[in-house]
Design a protein around this motif. Structure first.
Motif, PDB file in Angstrom:
ATOM      1  N   ASP A  84      42.794  35.364  39.039  1.00 52.74           N
ATOM      2  CA  ASP A  84      44.218  35.730  39.112  1.00 52.74           C
ATOM      3  C   ASP A  84      44.526  36.987  38.319  1.00 52.74           C
ATOM      4  N   ASP A  85      43.520  37.751  37.998  1.00 59.00           N
ATOM      5  CA  ASP A  85      43.658  38.982  37.225  1.00 59.00           C
ATOM      6  C   ASP A  85      43.015  40.129  38.008  1.00 59.00           C
ATOM      7  N   VAL A  86      43.700  41.277  38.094  1.00 60.46           N
ATOM      8  CA  VAL A  86      43.196  42.383  38.915  1.00 60.46           C
ATOM      9  C   VAL A  86      41.832  42.855  38.436  1.00 60.46           C
ATOM     10  N   ASP A  87      41.648  43.007  37.139  1.00 57.97           N
ATOM     11  CA  ASP A  87      40.373  43.517  36.630  1.00 57.97           C
ATOM     12  C   ASP A  87      39.225  42.582  36.981  1.00 57.97           C
ATOM     13  N   ARG A  88      39.449  41.252  36.796  1.00 56.30           N
ATOM     14  CA  ARG A  88      38.369  40.314  37.111  1.00 56.30           C
ATOM     15  C   ARG A  88      38.143  40.204  38.613  1.00 56.30           C
ATOM     16  N   ALA A  89      39.224  40.279  39.402  1.00 57.34           N
ATOM     17  CA  ALA A  89      39.072  40.246  40.853  1.00 57.34           C
ATOM     18  C   ALA A  89      38.328  41.491  41.343  1.00 57.34           C
ATOM     19  N   SER A  90      38.620  42.627  40.722  1.00 55.17           N
ATOM     20  CA  SER A  90      37.936  43.858  41.081  1.00 55.17           C
ATOM     21  C   SER A  90      36.454  43.757  40.757  1.00 55.17           C
ATOM     22  N   ALA A  91      36.141  43.185  39.597  1.00 53.63           N
ATOM     23  CA  ALA A  91      34.741  43.000  39.227  1.00 53.63           C
ATOM     24  C   ALA A  91      34.043  42.061  40.210  1.00 53.63           C
ATOM     25  N   ARG A  92      34.731  40.985  40.631  1.00 58.48           N
ATOM     26  CA  ARG A  92      34.165  40.053  41.611  1.00 58.48           C
ATOM     27  C   ARG A  92      33.883  40.777  42.933  1.00 58.48           C
ATOM     28  N   PHE A  93      34.809  41.639  43.343  1.00 60.37           N
ATOM     29  CA  PHE A  93      34.603  42.377  44.593  1.00 60.37           C
ATOM     30  C   PHE A  93      33.407  43.324  44.476  1.00 60.37           C
ATOM     31  N   ARG A  94      33.302  44.020  43.355  1.00 56.74           N
ATOM     32  CA  ARG A  94      32.168  44.938  43.177  1.00 56.74           C
ATOM     33  C   ARG A  94      30.848  44.182  43.205  1.00 56.74           C
ATOM     34  N   SER A  95      30.861  42.997  42.607  1.00 56.65           N
ATOM     35  CA  SER A  95      29.649  42.171  42.610  1.00 56.65           C
ATOM     36  C   SER A  95      29.316  41.696  44.028  1.00 56.65           C
ATOM     37  N   ALA A  96      30.371  41.365  44.797  1.00 55.18           N
ATOM     38  CA  ALA A  96      30.157  40.835  46.143  1.00 55.18           C
ATOM     39  C   ALA A  96      29.545  41.856  47.082  1.00 55.18           C
ATOM     40  N   VAL A  97      29.848  43.125  46.900  1.00 57.12           N
ATOM     41  CA  VAL A  97      29.352  44.150  47.829  1.00 57.12           C
ATOM     42  C   VAL A  97      28.152  44.893  47.267  1.00 57.12           C
ATOM     43  N   ALA A  98      27.744  44.589  46.045  1.00 58.47           N
ATOM     44  CA  ALA A  98      26.607  45.293  45.443  1.00 58.47           C
ATOM     45  C   ALA A  98      25.362  45.079  46.284  1.00 58.47           C
ATOM     46  N   GLY A  99      24.667  46.156  46.545  1.00 56.06           N
ATOM     47  CA  GLY A  99      23.428  46.079  47.300  1.00 56.06           C
ATOM     48  C   GLY A  99      23.606  45.986  48.794  1.00 56.06           C
ATOM     49  N   ARG A 100      24.810  46.025  49.272  1.00 55.08           N
ATOM     50  CA  ARG A 100      25.056  45.916  50.718  1.00 55.08           C
ATOM     51  C   ARG A 100      25.440  47.283  51.284  1.00 55.08           C
ATOM     52  N   ARG A 101      25.093  47.498  52.532  1.00 57.44           N
ATOM     53  CA  ARG A 101      25.388  48.753  53.231  1.00 57.44           C
ATOM     54  C   ARG A 101      26.618  48.520  54.100  1.00 57.44           C
ATOM     55  N   MET A 102      27.783  48.902  53.575  1.00 54.47           N
ATOM     56  CA  MET A 102      29.037  48.613  54.244  1.00 54.47           C
ATOM     57  C   MET A 102      29.921  49.857  54.245  1.00 54.47           C
ATOM     58  N   LEU A 103      30.813  49.937  55.217  1.00 54.33           N
ATOM     59  CA  LEU A 103      31.830  50.985  55.265  1.00 54.33           C
ATOM     60  C   LEU A 103      33.191  50.318  55.149  1.00 54.33           C
ATOM     61  N   LEU A 104      33.975  50.787  54.192  1.00 54.05           N
ATOM     62  CA  LEU A 104      35.293  50.203  53.936  1.00 54.05           C
ATOM     63  C   LEU A 104      36.360  51.269  54.202  1.00 54.05           C
ATOM     64  N   ILE A 105      37.290  50.976  55.107  1.00 54.11           N
ATOM     65  CA  ILE A 105      38.415  51.869  55.383  1.00 54.11           C
ATOM     66  C   ILE A 105      39.654  51.277  54.736  1.00 54.11           C
ATOM     67  N   LEU A 106      40.164  51.945  53.716  1.00 52.75           N
ATOM     68  CA  LEU A 106      41.412  51.545  53.059  1.00 52.75           C
ATOM     69  C   LEU A 106      42.521  52.391  53.669  1.00 52.75           C
ATOM     70  N   ASP A 107      43.206  51.813  54.616  1.00 51.97           N
ATOM     71  CA  ASP A 107      44.142  52.562  55.445  1.00 51.97           C
ATOM     72  C   ASP A 107      45.557  52.515  54.883  1.00 51.97           C
ATOM     73  N   ASN A 108      46.257  53.634  55.015  1.00 56.23           N
ATOM     74  CA  ASN A 108      47.679  53.677  54.682  1.00 56.23           C
ATOM     75  C   ASN A 108      47.930  53.323  53.211  1.00 56.23           C
ATOM     76  N   ALA A 109      47.175  53.988  52.340  1.00 61.46           N
ATOM     77  CA  ALA A 109      47.298  53.710  50.911  1.00 61.46           C
ATOM     78  C   ALA A 109      48.563  54.350  50.345  1.00 61.46           C
ATOM     79  N   ALA A 110      49.177  53.652  49.404  1.00 59.46           N
ATOM     80  CA  ALA A 110      50.392  54.179  48.772  1.00 59.46           C
ATOM     81  C   ALA A 110      50.063  55.270  47.779  1.00 59.46           C
TER      82      ALA A 110
END
Length: 778
Positions: A179-205
Motif C-alpha cells: 500500500d506504499d508507492v515506493d514498495r509497490a515500485s520496488a515490487r514491480f521492478r523485481s517482477a520485471v527483472a530479467g524479462r524482455r518486455m516493452l512497456l508503453i505508458l500512454d497519456n502520462a500527466a
C-alpha cells in the motif's frame, strides 16, 4: 480449449494429493500465492515460481512442459497490444529512430526510455504502437500498454493505482500489492527483472506520475507518451512530434477516405491544410469522405474554409479536435499551480493575434506582465504542447488551437489585445525613428513622445532592427486586420503606418512598407498623415519598380498637400514624383513636376530637395538626349556635397550612373557608380551596399568586362542574403547568371537561374519569365 495456468496447477496438485498449504511449503512460496494462482487472480507467475511449483509437484517432463506452456499462454495474451491505428502513414524517420534506439537499448546497462510528446491528436499513441509492432520479436516476454489518463476529464491515475495495474499485467496478484508507492515500485521492478518486455505508458500527466513505474534493470524498454515535455526523465530519448508533412497528411486522408480523395487532389490538399496536418483532424475529415462521390472532397474543403465552422466539422461527436484541445485547456484552468492558470489565461489572447507566431515581447504586452513572466507562461504552454518554441523568444500557436479560442473570445477583449500589439509594434518603429541621424521634419513633428514609451528599453539600433525583422510578418497581418476594425485600432494602425518608414527604409523592406501604407492611407483622417502615407506608398512601390502605380500614389499625396500648408514636405513629394515619372517613362509629366519641385525647394531653402530636383531634371533631359543633362548633374553634385549627408551624395552619384547606363554610355556610368559605392561603404550603409555592388558589377559587364563584374556581383548576393532582400537576391542572381554564361560557366549559371526562378515564381512576378527564358537558352 487450452487450460489456464490455475486450472493446470489445481489438477496436478490433486493428482499428487497435496493441499494448497503443503504445496506452498514444499515449493517455498506463500499459501496465498497458490490460492491466487489457482483462482486465476494471479495469471502470470514468474518463470522461477513455475519451476519451484513444478519441482514441488514432482512433475514429469510432459507435465512440466504443460505447466510452463500454460503460464506462457497467459503472457502471450498480454502481448496483444492494440494494433497501430488503421491507416497509419508517415513518420518513417521517427519510427526508424525509435526502433533503433529501443532495440539497441535492450542489452544496454540502463533501461531504454523513449518519451514521445506533442499536442493532443498529433499521433503519439499511434506512433508508439507502430514502434511496438516493429519490435514484436525483440520482446518475447510481453508488450503492455497502460493508459495513465494524464489528460482525461476523469483524472489521471495515481502512481499506486498504475502500479497495481502493471503488476496485474505482468503476473503479480493484486492482493500482494503493497500500500506504499515506493514498495509497490520496488515490487514491480523485481517482477520485471530479467524479462524482455516493452512497456508503453500512454497519456502520462507528468514525470512525477511516470518515475515510479519505470523498471530498474535492462531488458525491459519503455515508451512514454504525453502532451507535456518530461526533461526529468534523465537519459530518455526525447521526441517531440509536429504535424505531418503535407504529403503524409494527404496520404493519411486518402487511406481513410478512399477513392474520393485521390479523385480530388486539389481539394485534398486544402482539407489537410485546414486540418493543420494534425492526424486526428485528418482522420475525422477522412471518415466524412468514406463512400462519398468525388465532389464531396471539394464540399468538405469549402466547409473547413470557414474558421467559425471548422472545429464543429472536425468534432466527431465529442471525440475530435475541439474535445482534445479542451481537455488540455481545462487542466490548466483547474490546476493548483498559479503559473498553469495564468498560462491558460494567456492562450485566448494569443489566439486573437493574427500571425504565424508570437514573441515574448508582444505576449508580455497583451498579457500585461513582464517579459520574463511572459516567457515562463509561454514555456508552460510549450510544456503541454499548446505552443511550440521556435526560438528562445518566439513561440507558435497551433492553428487549430487558435481556432478553438477564436470561437470564444469576446469582441472587447479582441480589441484590447490587438491594440496592445499595435502599440508594441508602433513603439518599436518610433523608437527607431528617434535614433535617426536626419534632422526633424513633419513626420517627427507629428509624433508624440508617448508613442515610444513601449520600446524605451530598446536602446541599441541593431537589436531593435533585428526585433522588427522578426515581427514584420505579424505586424503587417495585424495592421490589415486593424484597419477593418474599431476606430481605436484604426488610429493605432495609422500611427504605426507613419512610423513604419523608419524601419522600411533602414532594412529595405519595400514589400512590407507597400502593404502597410496601402492599408493605412485610406484609414487616415487628417490631411498630413494621409498625404504622408500616400507618399510613402508611392516610394515603396517605386523601390519595387512598380512605377506607374507609384506615380499615382504620389499624385494623390500632392493633391492632399494642396489643401494644407506643408511646403517642405510638398517639395520632397514633388521631387519624388518627378523621379518616379522619369522611371515610368512619363517624361513630359516628369518635367512639369520636376520644375515645380525645383521652384518649391528654392523657395523653401530646402537644399537637399534642390539637389535632388536638379538630379531628376538631368535624368529627364537624358531621356530626351538633351546636352543639358550634364549641367544639371554637375549642379546637383555641388549642392548635395555642400549641404547633404554622405548617403544623399551617394544616391546622386548612383542615379547619375544609372542615367548614363540607360542611355548606353557605359564608360561614363562606371565612375559615378564607383564613387557611390565608396561613399556607402564609408557610411556603413548595410543593406544599401548590395544594390551599389550590383549596379557596379552590371555596368562592368555591359562595358565588356565580364570577369571584373563577378566580384561586385558576388558581394551583392552576399549582402542580399545577409539582409534577407529577396527582390535584390533575385535580381543579382539573374545578372550573375548572364555574366557566368558569358564566361562559359553554364552549370553555375543554371544554379543561379533556378534560384531566381524560385524566388520570383513563388511571388508571381514577371521576372520569373526572364529567368525561365535564360534557362531555356542553356
Amino acid at each position: 480449449m487450452n487450460e489456464t495456468f490455475g486450472a493446470v496447477l489445481r489438477r496436478l496438485r490433486h493428482v499428487r494429493g497435496l493441499t494448497q498449504e503443503r504445496l506452498a511449503e514444499t515449493a517455498g512460496v506463500s499459501a496465498q500465492a497458490v490460492r491466487l494462482l489457482e483462482a486465476g487472480r494471479r495469471r502470470f507467475p514468474r518463470p522461477s515460481t513455475v519451476t519451484a511449483l513444478a519441482d514441488a509437484l514432482r512433475c514429469t517432463d510432459s507435465q512440466r512442459e504443460l505447466l510452463l506452456s500454460a503460464s506462457q499462454r497467459a503472457s502471450d495474451l498480454t502481448r496483444g497490444l492494440p494494433s497501430a491505428t488503421v491507416g497509419f502513414t508517415g513518420r518513417a524517420g521517427e519510427v526508424e529512430e525509435l526502433t533503433q534506439f529501443l532495440a539497441a537499448g535492450v542489452t544496454a546497462p540502463a533501461v531504454p526510455i523513449a518519451a514521445i510528446t506533442g499536442m493532443g491528436g498529433i499521433g503519439k499513441t499511434s506512433l508508439a504502437l507502430k514502434v511496438a509492432e516493429e519490435l514484436a520479436d525483440q520482446f518475447p516476454d510481453g508488450q503492455f500498454l497502460l493508459d495513465l489518463r494524464g489528460f482525461s476529464r476523469s483524472g489521471a491515475l495515481d502512481p499506486l493505482t498504475a502500479l497495481e495495474l502493471l503488476l496485474g499485467m505482468v503476473g503479480t496478484a493484486d492482493a500482494e500489492l503493497p500500500d506504499d508507492v515506493d514498495r509497490a515500485s520496488a515490487r514491480f521492478r523485481s517482477a520485471v527483472a530479467g524479462r524482455r518486455m516493452l512497456l508503453i505508458l500512454d497519456n502520462a500527466a507528468d514525470s512525477t506520475q511516470v518515475l515510479p513505474l519505470l523498471p530498474g534493470t535492462s531488458g525491459t524498454a519503455v515508451v512514454v507518451t504525453s502532451r507535456r515535455l518530461m526533461p526529468e526523465l534523465g537519459g530518455a530519448r526525447q521526441l517531440q512530434l509536429d504535424s505531418l508533412s503535407e504529403q503524409e497528411a494527404v496520404d493519411l486522408l486518402a487511406e481513410i477516405g478512399g477513392p474520393t480523395v485521390r479523385a480530388e487532389s486539389g481539394a485534398a490538399v486544402r482539407i489537410v491544410q485546414y486540418c493543420a496536418r494534425l492526424p486526428l483532424a485528418v482522420r475525422v475529415a477522412g471518415a466524412q469522405l468514406i463512400g462519398r462521390p468525388a465532389s464531396a472532397a471539394g464540399a468538405l474543403a469549402d466547409r473547413l474554409a470557414d474558421l467559425s465552422d471548422r472545429l464543429s466539422t472536425l468534432d466527431d461527436h465529442g471525440r475530435g479536435v475541439r474535445s482534445s484541445i479542451a481537455v488540455s485547456v481545462e487542466q490548466l484552468a483547474d490546476s493548483d499551480d498559479p503559473t498553469d492558470v495564468a498560462a491558460g489565461g494567456l492562450l485566448p489572447r494569443l489566439a486573437v493575434l493574427d500571425g504565424a507566431d508570437v514573441s515574448t515581447r508582444v505576449a508580455s504586452r497583451v498579457a500585461g506582465v513582464s517579459t520574463g513572466q511572459a516567457e515562463r507562461l509561454l514555456e508552460r504552454l510549450s510544456d503541454v504542447s499548446l505552443t511550440e518554441a521556435l526560438t528562445p523568444t518566439r513561440y507558435r500557436l497551433h492553428d487549430l488551437v487558435a481556432g478553438y479560442f477564436d470561437e470564444v473570445v469576446p469582441a472587447a477583449e479582441r480589441r484590447t489585445v490587438r491594440c496592445a500589439a499595435l502599440e508594441t509594434y508602433s513603439a518599436m518603429t518610433w523608437q527607431l525613428g528617434g535614433m535617426s541621424r536626419r534632422p526633424a521634419g513633419p513626420r517627427e513633428e507629428l509624433a508624440d513622445e508617448g508613442w515610444r514609451v513601449g520600446a524605451a528599453d530598446l536602446e541599441d539600433r541593431d537589436t531593435l532592427l533585428d526585433l522588427l525583422d522578426d515581427e514584420r510578418a505579424n505586424l503587417v497581418a495585424t495592421v490589415r486586420q486593424a484597419v477593418e476594425a474599431s476606430p481605436a485600432e484604426q488610429e493605432l494602425a495609422v500611427r504605426l503606418g507613419i512610423g513604419f518608414k523608419y524601419y522600411g527604409v533602414a532594412r529595405k523592406r519595400w514589400a512590407e512598407w507597400r502593404d502597410v501604407t496601402s492599408a493605412t492611407a485610406p484609414a487616415a483622417g487628417d490631411a498630413l498623415p494621409k498625404a504622408m502615407l500616400f507618399a510613402d506608398h508611392g516610394l515603396a512601390r517605386a523601390e519595387l519598380n512598380d512605377f506607374d502605380l507609384a506615380a499615382d500614389a504620389l499624385i494623390r499625396a500632392t493633391e492632399v498637400l494642396a489643401s494644407i500648408e506643408a511646403p517642405e514636405f510638398e517639395a520632397t513629394t514633388l521631387v519624388n514624383l518627378s523621379h518616379v515619372l522619369e522611371r515610368a517613362g512619363r517624361i513630359d509629366e516628369g518635367l512639369v513636376y520636376g520644375t515645380r519641385s525645383l521652384d518649391r525647394a528654392i523657395a523653401t531653402g530646402s537644399r537637399e530637395e534642390e539637389a535632388e530636383s536638379l538630379l531628376v531634371l538631368g535624368m529627364l533631359h537624358g531621356k530626351l538626349g538633351s546636352p543639358e543633362r550634364s549641367s544639371y548633374f554637375t549642379r546637383a553634385v555641388e549642392v548635395m556635397r555642400a549641404n547633404g549627408p554622405p548617403r544623399g551624395l551617394a544616391m546622386v552619384f548612383q542615379q547619375i550612373g544609372l542615367s548614363y547606363r540607360e542611355s548606353g554610355d557605359f564608360a561614363a556610368a562606371i565612375k559615378p557608380l564607383e564613387e557611390s559605392l565608396r561613399l556607402l561603404v564609408a557610411d556603413n550603409a548595410g543593406p544599401y551596399l548590395s544594390e551599389a555592388h550590383e549596379d557596379l558589377g552590371w555596368i562592368r559587364y555591359l562595358s565588356g568586362d565580364a570577369a571584373g563584374a563577378l566580384k561586385p556581383l558576388t558581394e551583392a548576393l552576399r549582402g542580399a542574403q545577409e539582409f534577407e532582400l529577396w527582390d535584390r537576391e533575385g535580381s543579382v542572381r539573374l545578372h550573375l547568371a548572364q555574366v557566368l554564361m558569358a564566361l562559359g560557366r553554364r552549370d553555375e549559371a543554371r544554379e543561379h537561374l533556378d534560384e531566381a526562378l524560385q524566388i520570383y515564381g513563388s511571388r508571381g512576378m514577371a521576372a520569373a519569365d526572364e529567368a525561365q527564358a535564360l534557362l531555356d537558352k542553356l
